[in-house]
Scaffold this active site. Structure first.
Site, PDB file in Angstrom:
ATOM      1  N   HIS A  67       0.882  -1.228   0.004  1.00 49.78           N
ATOM      2  CA  HIS A  67      -0.105   0.000   0.003  1.00 49.78           C
ATOM      3  C   HIS A  67       0.883   0.988   0.007  1.00 49.78           C
ATOM      4  CE1 HIS A  67      -3.202  -2.803   0.884  1.00 49.78           C
ATOM      5  NE2 HIS A  67      -3.696  -2.215   0.130  1.00 49.78           N
ATOM      6  N   GLU A  78     -10.935 -11.404  -4.038  1.00 48.72           N
ATOM      7  CA  GLU A  78      -9.594 -11.238  -3.725  1.00 48.72           C
ATOM      8  C   GLU A  78      -9.080 -12.431  -2.820  1.00 48.72           C
ATOM      9  OE1 GLU A  78      -8.656  -7.257  -1.770  1.00 48.72           O
ATOM     10  OE2 GLU A  78     -10.651  -7.492  -1.075  1.00 48.72           O
ATOM     11  N   ASN A 116      -4.052  -7.703  -6.190  1.00 50.29           N
ATOM     12  CA  ASN A 116      -2.924  -7.428  -5.268  1.00 50.29           C
ATOM     13  C   ASN A 116      -3.164  -8.585  -4.240  1.00 50.29           C
ATOM     14  OD1 ASN A 116      -2.612  -5.296  -6.740  1.00 50.29           O
ATOM     15  ND2 ASN A 116      -3.458  -3.820  -5.374  1.00 50.29           N
ATOM     16  N   ASP A 117      -4.199  -8.677  -3.601  1.00 51.34           N
ATOM     17  CA  ASP A 117      -4.558  -9.716  -2.565  1.00 51.34           C
ATOM     18  C   ASP A 117      -4.598 -11.267  -3.246  1.00 51.34           C
ATOM     19  OD1 ASP A 117      -4.254  -8.487   0.014  1.00 51.34           O
ATOM     20  OD2 ASP A 117      -6.170  -7.543  -0.521  1.00 51.34           O
ATOM     21  N   ARG A 137       2.437  -9.768  -0.088  1.00 50.67           N
ATOM     22  CA  ARG A 137       2.709  -8.562  -1.126  1.00 50.67           C
ATOM     23  C   ARG A 137       3.732  -7.701  -0.851  1.00 50.67           C
ATOM     24  NH1 ARG A 137      -3.349  -6.215  -1.142  1.00 50.67           N
ATOM     25  NH2 ARG A 137      -2.430  -4.168  -1.893  1.00 50.67           N
ATOM     26  N   CYS A 142      -9.509  -4.200 -10.056  1.00 48.06           N
ATOM     27  CA  CYS A 142      -9.098  -3.168  -9.547  1.00 48.06           C
ATOM     28  C   CYS A 142      -7.777  -3.219  -8.899  1.00 48.06           C
ATOM     29  CB  CYS A 142      -9.983  -2.460  -8.654  1.00 48.06           C
ATOM     30  SG  CYS A 142     -10.311  -3.475  -7.323  1.00 48.06           S
TER      31      CYS A 142
END
Ligand code: PEP
Ligand code: MG
Length: 571
Positions: A184, A426, A449-450, A460, A497
């Site tokens: 993040h 996710e 991402n997840d 990550r 996303c």
């Protein structure tokens, strides 16, 4: 990484490691200052505890607030204060250490007692001490808000909350030991358009305060004390980057339409309301993901329903006619706030995060839901839930949404009755049950991402295992295909996303896999539009069919490069 090139003096920021309590000598003159710091930290702690007490009473009844009353009383105990003041003046050590030592001796005494009730008091003491120490030590973190000149921020591990609270106008670049492309901190650096290089291992130990640094977020290089020819080389490179950006800004306003007319919506992810300018400037068709949790990471108290309502309304009103997908709180994992950090979970990424946290704090969750509902009439709002892991969790979530709607109705607060409600996919279990979940959702959005993190079991944010973090892994491509097919089977759109969508080559593959929308950091929108405009649907679909048959990510990469590489490299 976050693209762009910057040059400036290093500011090495040493964050406080979780468990380390600093111990250093002070002079007699400094004892007053240290005492003041303690009093300020105690005031803040009292404030935290009152908020917790009020929430607990509101949620579970009066008697459960008693424990917090006891905590508040402990903080005002004159004996405790006197004994710490005495220790401070006689030992001449910093106040964090005095607080810590005081706790240790109290706990030792209590634990030697046979009364189990008194023994339990040691937990309360630990809780209070942690809160006070957090306030004392967090002071350092928040000093990033007081930067007075332009710097390149070098750190072991900047937290997302540091990124939110720092004075961004003075941060020209970021260099970090930890972190990967989808951490993040990296996502926020892109949102704020700050060039960044993450995952460098020991940079914060090598670089010294004031060293001249070049940060190249495109190549991932950081140069310490560059010589003249290197400086000249980077000046030239910077000019080229500017030229490329100029080309992309000419693409920003064009539709993301393939050469044979297939249009795919390219939207932006945002983290703070101020990003709406960037959404418009980069030509995004809307907001595919508003990470609302960052509103909760500003220093200070949790935002009230009213404060949230204003923030959501502001975003919706700034983007008239454009869909804005507000995701409910995804706190936890690396997006820590004190309330979660204090739990000291062993596996925060698998623990009290996102929808799980919200389901355990219905007051907080419903506050947010009512704020979103009330704001929904000011634009094209959509609501989305993060980290749904299966059908029962979705049912429980939807039931709370119904309660929030009912509460708004009772208060006569208007909201969009047909507000689209979607879910993020996710977690592998969600991808595998996407056909069931799709029956109850208006849309699904894949958070790679997840999804990659949880499918390949690779943190990550951990640079040591970053080599395993692979969007083209056959398992990931199969899951994406399954979710798209399940969504379309149920007649709902599927978007992505996660950061995978921001890579131009991947965007072509995702088009071929049937994705309806892509959402990404606003800065990436023009380059993705350019990629989609340079292909036709048929060739993208053919590439997707081939990619799904590949046995390794390298093969997928090779196919995409050979088919589309020339077109994308030609700018
Ligand atoms: C994702 O997981 O892909 C996502 C978009 O959510 P976040 O990055 O906030 O976890
Ligand atoms: Mg996620």
């Amino acid at each position: 990484m976050s693209s762009g090139i910057s040059l400036g003096p290093a500011f090495v920021f040493h964050d406080d490691e979780e468990s380390a309590i600093p111990r250093y000598s002070i002079t007699e003159k400094e004892t007053d200052g240290e005492w003041q710091r303690l009093q300020a930290a105690i005031e803040k702690t009292k404030n935290d505890i009152s908020v917790l007490r009020d929430r607990t009473v509101q949620e579970t009844g009066l008697e459960n607030g008693a424990i917090f009353e006891a905590h508040l009383m402990m903080l005002d105990d004159p004996d405790v204060q006197e004994s710490m003041e005495h220790a401070l003046k006689t030992s001449l050590l910093n106040i964090e250490w005095i607080v810590h030592q005081h706790e240790q001796s109290l706990v030792k005494r209590l634990e030697s007692l046979s009364d189990p009730l008194l023994k339990e008091r040691s937990l309360d003491i630990h809780d209070i001490t942690r809160r006070i120490l957090d306030h004392l030590m967090f002071k350092e973190r928040f000093s990033l808000a007081d930067l007075s000149h332009d710097i390149i921020l070098v750190s072991r591990n900047l937290l997302p909350s540091d990124m939110i609270s720092m004075d961004r106008k003075h941060v020209l670049g970021i260099v970090m030991d930890a972190g990967g492309k989808t951490s993040h901190t990296a996502i926020l650096a892109r949102a704020f358009e700050i060039p960044a290089v993450l995952g460098l291992g020991g940079a914060s130990k090598l670089v010294k305060y004031g060293d001249k640094l070049i940060v190249d977020g495109n190549s991932g290089e950081v140069i310490v004390e560059p010589d003249k020819p290197t400086m000249e080389y980077f000046e030239k490179l910077k000019a080229e980057v500017l030229k490329r950006d100029k080309f992309y800004s000419s693409v920003a306003e064009l539709p993301a339409k393939t050469s044979d007319g297939k249009e795919i919506l390219v939207k932006a992810n945002i983290e703070v309301p101020e990003e709406t300018d960037s959404v418009l400037r980069h030509g995004a068709a809307g907001v595919g993901l508003f990470r609302s949790e960052f509103l909760f990471m500003q220093p200070g108290l949790m935002p009230s329903e009213e404060a949230q309502f204003k923030a959501y309304k502001k975003v919706l009103a700034a983007l008239p006619g454009k869909a804005v997908t507000i995701r409910t709180l995804d706190l936890g994992g690396d997006k820590l706030i004190k309330e979660i950090a204090q739990e000291g979970e062993k596996n925060p990424l698998l623990g009290w995060r996102a929808i799980r946290y919200c389901l355990s704090d219905r007051v907080l969750f419903k506050n947010q839901l009512r704020a979103i509902l009330r704001a929904s009439i000011y634009g094209e709002a959509r609501l989305m839930f993060p980290m749904i892991s299966g059908p029962e969790e979705l049912d429980a979530t939807l039931a709370i949404l119904e309660e929030a709607k009912e509460e708004c109705r009772k208060k006569g607060q208007a909201f969009k009755e047909d507000l689209p409600v979607g879910i993020m996919i996710e977690v592998p279990s969600a991808a595998m049950t996407a056909d069931i979940l799709a029956e109850k959702a208006s849309f699904m959005s894949i958070g790679t991402n997840d999804l990659i993190q949880y499918t390949i079991a690779v943190d990550r944010g951990n640079e040591k295992v970053a080599y395993l973090y692979e969007p083209y892994h056959p398992a990931i491509l199969r899951l994406i295909k399954k979710v798209v097919d399940d969504g379309h089977g149920a007649g709902i759109p599927v978007s992505m996303c996660g950061e995978m969508a921001s890579d131009p080559m991947s965007a072509i593959l995702l088009l071929g896999l049937g994705m309806d929308e892509l959402s990404m950091s606003a800065v990436s929108v023009p380059s993705v539009k350019h990629a989609l405009r340079s292909v036709n649907l048929k060739e993208a679909e053919e590439a997707a069919v081939m990619a799904l048959k590949c046995k390794s990510h390298k093969m997928v990469e090779a196919i995409l490069k050979s088919k589309f590489g020339d077109r994308l490299d030609s700018i």
